[in-house]
Design a protein around this motif. Structure first.
Motif, PDB file in Angstrom:
ATOM      1  N   UNK A  64      93.861  58.545  26.410  1.00  0.00           N
ATOM      2  CA  UNK A  64      93.195  57.315  25.997  1.00  0.00           C
ATOM      3  C   UNK A  64      92.663  56.475  27.149  1.00  0.00           C
ATOM      4  N   UNK A  65      93.038  56.805  28.378  1.00  0.00           N
ATOM      5  CA  UNK A  65      92.492  56.079  29.523  1.00  0.00           C
ATOM      6  C   UNK A  65      91.015  56.419  29.661  1.00  0.00           C
ATOM      7  N   UNK A  66      90.205  55.402  29.915  1.00  0.00           N
ATOM      8  CA  UNK A  66      88.781  55.589  30.198  1.00  0.00           C
ATOM      9  C   UNK A  66      88.524  54.859  31.511  1.00  0.00           C
ATOM     10  N   UNK A  67      88.353  55.631  32.562  1.00  0.00           N
ATOM     11  CA  UNK A  67      88.312  55.087  33.918  1.00  0.00           C
ATOM     12  C   UNK A  67      86.882  54.948  34.418  1.00  0.00           C
ATOM     13  N   UNK A  68      86.550  53.752  34.909  1.00  0.00           N
ATOM     14  CA  UNK A  68      85.266  53.570  35.597  1.00  0.00           C
ATOM     15  C   UNK A  68      85.351  54.249  36.959  1.00  0.00           C
ATOM     16  N   UNK A  69      84.262  54.889  37.350  1.00  0.00           N
ATOM     17  CA  UNK A  69      84.227  55.544  38.650  1.00  0.00           C
ATOM     18  C   UNK A  69      84.517  54.551  39.774  1.00  0.00           C
TER      19      UNK A  69
END
Length: 157
Positions: A95-100
């Motif tokens: 569920x983590x959505x990481x910005x670059x």
């Protein structure tokens, strides 16, 4: 196969909920080939690297990650660029959505030997003429292009 999915300038991308400092190394050999690993989670070829641990500098992180992922000891020799495009997000199965957030250093091999880790299925130096024939994510291609341009200053993006 995938524990992660990269979205790059994709209007269907999920909204980022995480920002984690990390980096990678662009390491070349005497023939100008670039050290790449084939990621076990996506099948794409990528620069070795990872995220920082508390108590280390980013440079120490990159040296550690390159050793863990490729078996090679490197020395940092410069800075290719800073890559923080909010239009590049990585969605993980949890569920983590990481910005670059990636700072890419330049490096050279000072020891060790090539070895595959549990994060990769193959590790090798690849001639730039082969890049168009292998799967590489667009964000890694951008870094490879910046390296090929022999820029006078690092990319700041």
């Amino acid at each position: 196969m995938s524990g992660r999915r990269d979205y790059y300038h994709d209007p269907a991308a999920p909204k980022a909920n995480s920002l984690v400092p990390g980096g990678s190394a662009l390491v070349t050999d005497e023939a100008g080939r670039v050290l790449l690993q084939r990621r076990a989670d996506s099948g794409n070829w990528a620069l070795p690297g990872g995220t920082m641990d508390i108590g280390e500098t980013l440079g120490q992180c990159i040296v550690r990650e390159v050793k863990e992922e490729t078996g090679l000891d490197i020395a940092i020799t410069g800075l290719l660029g800073i890559y923080t495009d909010p239009q590049h997000v990585i969605a993980y199965a949890d569920g983590e959505v990481r910005q670059e957030f990636n700072i890419t250093y330049l490096g050279r091999v000072v020891g060790g030997g090539l070895a595959v880790s549990d994060e990769s299925t193959e590790v090798r130096f690849i001639d730039p003429t082969e890049f168009d024939q292998i799967p590489i994510h667009d964000t890694v291609r951008l870094r490879l292009r910046h390296h090929a341009e022999h820029r006078d200053i690092p990319y700041l993006g």
